[in-house]
Design a protein around this motif. Sequence first.
Motif, short mmCIF file in Angstrom:
data_model
loop_
_atom_site.label_atom_id
_atom_site.label_comp_id
_atom_site.label_asym_id
_atom_site.label_seq_id
_atom_site.Cartn_x
_atom_site.Cartn_y
_atom_site.Cartn_z
N ARG A 74 -9.11 18.94 26.64
CA ARG A 74 -8.11 19.96 26.96
C ARG A 74 -8.35 21.24 26.17
NH1 ARG A 74 -2.28 17.23 28.28
NH2 ARG A 74 -3.05 15.67 29.75
N ARG A 91 1.20 20.08 30.75
CA ARG A 91 2.54 20.04 30.18
C ARG A 91 3.40 18.93 30.79
NH1 ARG A 91 0.22 24.63 29.97
NH2 ARG A 91 0.51 26.09 28.25
N SER A 92 3.14 18.60 32.03
CA SER A 92 3.90 17.54 32.67
C SER A 92 3.41 16.16 32.24
CB SER A 92 3.77 17.65 34.20
OG SER A 92 4.17 18.91 34.65
N PRO A 95 1.36 14.82 29.21
CA PRO A 95 0.72 15.18 27.94
C PRO A 95 -0.34 14.21 27.43
CG PRO A 95 2.96 14.37 27.57
CD PRO A 95 2.79 14.49 29.06
N THR A 101 6.96 15.62 37.44
CA THR A 101 5.69 16.30 37.68
C THR A 101 5.74 17.08 38.98
OG1 THR A 101 4.51 14.56 36.47
CG2 THR A 101 3.20 15.97 37.93
N ASP A 127 7.84 20.17 38.42
CA ASP A 127 7.11 21.18 37.65
C ASP A 127 6.15 21.97 38.53
OD1 ASP A 127 8.41 20.47 35.35
OD2 ASP A 127 6.75 19.33 34.49
#
Length: 243
Positions: free
Chosen positions: A19, A46-47, A49, A97, A100
Motif C-alpha cells: 500500500r 479505507r473501507s 484496512p 464498502t 463508501d
Amino acid sequence: MSDAAPAPLPAKSRNSGHRERLRERAAKGGIDALPDYELLEMLLFRSIPYKDTKPLAKDLLARFGSLEGIGAASHEAIDAQVAESLKIVRGKQSRATALDLQLIFDAARRVAREPASKRPVISSWTALLAYVRVALQHEPIEQFRVLYLDNRNQLILDEVQNRGTIDHAPVYPREVIRRALELSSRNIIVVHNHPAGDPTPSRADIDMTRQIVAAGHPLNVSVHDHLIVGRDGVASFKQLGLI
C-alpha cells in the motif's frame, strides 16, 4: 490491581508495504498514471484496512465493466460482489464498502456537474457532454431529463421528468413547456438515454421532439437540442439536422 496482560495491538497488515509503495507511485507519477484497477484498489484501502484489495478491485471492474459502470451500479449489486470477492457473508462490511464506493462516485458526479452549472451550457459543449454522459451513460432504465436555461443559456435546473423501462420513458410535451414557464426558462435542452447502448434517434424520439418544439413555439420556449446518451456515444438532434 489486576495482573491481566494488556490487550495486544492489532497486527500490522501484511499488505502495508504494498500500500505504501502504491501511494508513493501515485504521489510521484500522479493519479492519472495509475490504471483503473489500482485507482480503485486505493479507494478501497479505507473501507478494507487489513486485506489485499487488488482482487476485489479487479472483480468489480470485471463485473461492472468500468469505473463508470461501478458508479452506476446499485448498492445491492456492489454489496453482493464485495461479499463474493472477499468470500464473506453479506453484512456490515460488504454494505459499508458498497456505501463508501457510492459516496465516492456520487461526489465525482457532483464535481462533473459543476462546470456545466457555472457557465453557459451552449458555449461549453465539452462540459455539457461530460455532464450528460456521467449522469446517464450507465443508467439501466430509460430516463428523460430537461435542462432548463435562462436567457444567457445558464443552467437553471436539470430535472428528471420521467423514468421508464429498459427502452421507454413516457414524455408529456405540454408538461415540459409548462415547467419551463414556471422556471422562467425560455431555452431548454432535452436529454434522455438509450440503455441498450446505441444513441441513434428512433422515429418515436423524433416525433416526440417535434411535439415539444411545437408546444414551445407559441410560448417563445426554444428547444436548443435533444441529446440521446448511449454507451456508444451521444447523439445530437441539432448536429443531425433534426431540429
